[in-house]
Design a protein around this motif. Structure first.
Motif, PDB file in Angstrom:
ATOM      1  N   TYR A  34     -20.060   3.105  -1.754  1.00  0.00           N
ATOM      2  CA  TYR A  34     -19.983   2.070  -0.718  1.00  0.00           C
ATOM      3  C   TYR A  34     -20.774   0.817  -1.080  1.00  0.00           C
ATOM      4  O   TYR A  34     -20.481  -0.264  -0.569  1.00  0.00           O
ATOM      5  CB  TYR A  34     -20.537   2.600   0.610  1.00  0.00           C
ATOM      6  CG  TYR A  34     -19.754   3.717   1.239  1.00  0.00           C
ATOM      7  CD1 TYR A  34     -18.374   3.706   1.271  1.00  0.00           C
ATOM      8  CD2 TYR A  34     -20.412   4.789   1.819  1.00  0.00           C
ATOM      9  CE1 TYR A  34     -17.668   4.739   1.856  1.00  0.00           C
ATOM     10  CE2 TYR A  34     -19.719   5.828   2.419  1.00  0.00           C
ATOM     11  CZ  TYR A  34     -18.337   5.804   2.432  1.00  0.00           C
ATOM     12  OH  TYR A  34     -17.644   6.826   3.008  1.00  0.00           O
ATOM     13  N   LYS A 110     -15.130  -0.920  -0.476  1.00  0.00           N
ATOM     14  CA  LYS A 110     -15.223   0.225   0.426  1.00  0.00           C
ATOM     15  C   LYS A 110     -16.224   0.032   1.563  1.00  0.00           C
ATOM     16  O   LYS A 110     -16.113   0.671   2.607  1.00  0.00           O
ATOM     17  CB  LYS A 110     -15.604   1.493  -0.356  1.00  0.00           C
ATOM     18  CG  LYS A 110     -14.640   1.854  -1.476  1.00  0.00           C
ATOM     19  CD  LYS A 110     -15.058   3.141  -2.154  1.00  0.00           C
ATOM     20  CE  LYS A 110     -14.219   3.422  -3.393  1.00  0.00           C
ATOM     21  NZ  LYS A 110     -12.789   3.529  -3.085  1.00  0.00           N
ATOM     22  N   PHE A 111     -17.202  -0.825   1.370  1.00  0.00           N
ATOM     23  CA  PHE A 111     -18.286  -0.947   2.342  1.00  0.00           C
ATOM     24  C   PHE A 111     -17.780  -1.308   3.731  1.00  0.00           C
ATOM     25  O   PHE A 111     -18.380  -0.904   4.742  1.00  0.00           O
ATOM     26  CB  PHE A 111     -19.298  -2.000   1.873  1.00  0.00           C
ATOM     27  CG  PHE A 111     -20.501  -2.114   2.767  1.00  0.00           C
ATOM     28  CD1 PHE A 111     -21.569  -1.247   2.622  1.00  0.00           C
ATOM     29  CD2 PHE A 111     -20.556  -3.083   3.765  1.00  0.00           C
ATOM     30  CE1 PHE A 111     -22.675  -1.331   3.453  1.00  0.00           C
ATOM     31  CE2 PHE A 111     -21.650  -3.174   4.610  1.00  0.00           C
ATOM     32  CZ  PHE A 111     -22.723  -2.304   4.450  1.00  0.00           C
TER      33      PHE A 111
END
Length: 377
Positions: A34, A110-111
């Motif tokens: 992430y 993705k974060f």
């Protein structure tokens, strides 16, 4: 003198602990994924190569890539100025622009699911607080969703657009419940516009239908007119998300024609009506490709049929006029009814339930609470 912890405070701490532990267990193993800055030009080129060799570009012997790969590539492409109607055009572009924003800031695609998940739980608690209404009781449906495999998979498998769109849907409901008192729907309109622009316009249409039904049942004619007028803001946000398309030389007429194509594409999924109920109650998922066999969903849980049955109970109470049309819970019951009716039109996968379960869990808790009060009395 030590201050004693009341039973309500202890109960709130239990629910908060469940929420935090569930999120921690899901996020911790993937924290590096992430946060690490791995989305480089080389990675983008690899995604582009995978996309060009996939089912989205080749008809013969294509490579099969998952949705998260498509969205990750599309976000990088949009960041590089590619017109959104050229890549993953079946979904509206803002969700991929938001992924691209985190690629720009953190070099990570993705974060974004982390703030999206957190906003979802906050919005759900706000709705529960207004509808139940009790701050501690409102944590029960939040804890149910926070431990829901369907919800947690949206965090583990990233980036997907469903979890990015979900908080806007819930904040639209929360904003409407708050703004209906003063007759101004500016925040509601903004949230609906974000819903339209993030993944698909269908939840936005269903939100508008639900809010309109809520006002019409109360014969609030002036509020209906005001609500419709405020929706112009939603349209502006939606059109603005295609700014790059208009910069490429396309006209409004071209834009309308393109949206018609998206509608017809989505319409192709209107097969096997009512198959949604087999999935909800019996974990029998109707596939719509290949030999169209019946599958099982890995993220199915007992809460699906239970919340569905409680939702039916709420609809029965609403139809029997045991629920005032002015109460916040009435709007949530209408959303469950409208969205469930939409799901009944064709085939669905478990992802389609994300806009349903946060509200149906609140409705389920309300029905259980109502029943307990009746029995206690």
């Amino acid at each position: 003198m030590k201050r004693q912890i009341t039973p309500r405070t202890a109960l709130a701490l239990v629910f908060l602990s469940l929420i935090i532990i569930s999120l921690f267990r899901s996020i911790r193993p993937l924290w590096v994924a992430y946060t690490s800055p791995y989305y480089t030009d080389a990675m983008y080129q690899g995604l582009e190569s995978a996309f060009n060799g996939s089912q989205y570009r080749r008809k013969e012997n294509p490579g099969i890539i998952p949705d998260e790969t498509v969205f990750s590539y599309a976000a990088g492409a949009y960041l590089r100025g590619v017109d959104p109607i050229l890549i993953n055009s079946e979904h509206t572009p803002m969700g991929k622009y938001l992924i691209g924003l985190f690629i720009l800031l953190m070099k990570n695609d993705k974060f974004i699911v982390l703030p999206s998940a957190l906003l979802t739980l906050i919005a759900m608690w706000l709705i529960g607080w207004m509808a139940l209404p009790d701050k501690v009781t409102a944590l029960i449906p939040v804890a149910l969703l926070a431990t829901e495999p369907l919800f947690l998979n949206q965090i583990r498998i990233a980036p997907l657009l469903d979890i990015i769109q979900l908080p806007w849907i819930l904040f639209a409901i929360a904003a409407f419940l708050w703004e209906r008192r003063k007759g101004s729907f500016i925040v509601t309109a903004i949230m609906i516009g974000l819903v339209m622009a993030t993944k698909t316009i269908i939840p936005a249409i269903l939100l508008v239908a639900t809010c309109m039904a809520f006002l019409l049942l109360q014969r609030q004619w002036k509020l209906v007119v005001r609500f419709i007028l405020w929706l112009s803001i939603s349209g502006v946000i939606f059109v603005a998300s295609y700014a790059r398309t208009f910069m490429s030389g396309y006209t409004i007429a071209d834009f309308i024609g393109f949206q018609k194509w998206i509608f017809l594409y989505q319409k192709s999924k209107l097969i096997f009506p009512f198959s949604v109920w087999r999935l909800l109650f019996f974990n029998q998922w109707q596939a719509w490709w290949g030999d169209m066999r019946i599958l099982t969903a890995d993220d199915w849980r007992w809460t699906w049929p239970v919340s569905t049955l409680l939702g039916f109970g709420a609809m029965g109470l609403f139809a029997a006029r045991r629920v005032s049309t002015k109460e916040p819970i009435a709007l949530l019951i209408l959303w469950v009814a409208v969205y469930s009716a939409f799901l009944s039109l064709g085939v669905v996968s478990s992802r389609f339930f994300l806009p349903l379960f946060p509200v149906s869990y609140i409705v389920g808790v309300w029905v259980a609470r109502w029943g307990i009060k009746k029995i206690w009395r």
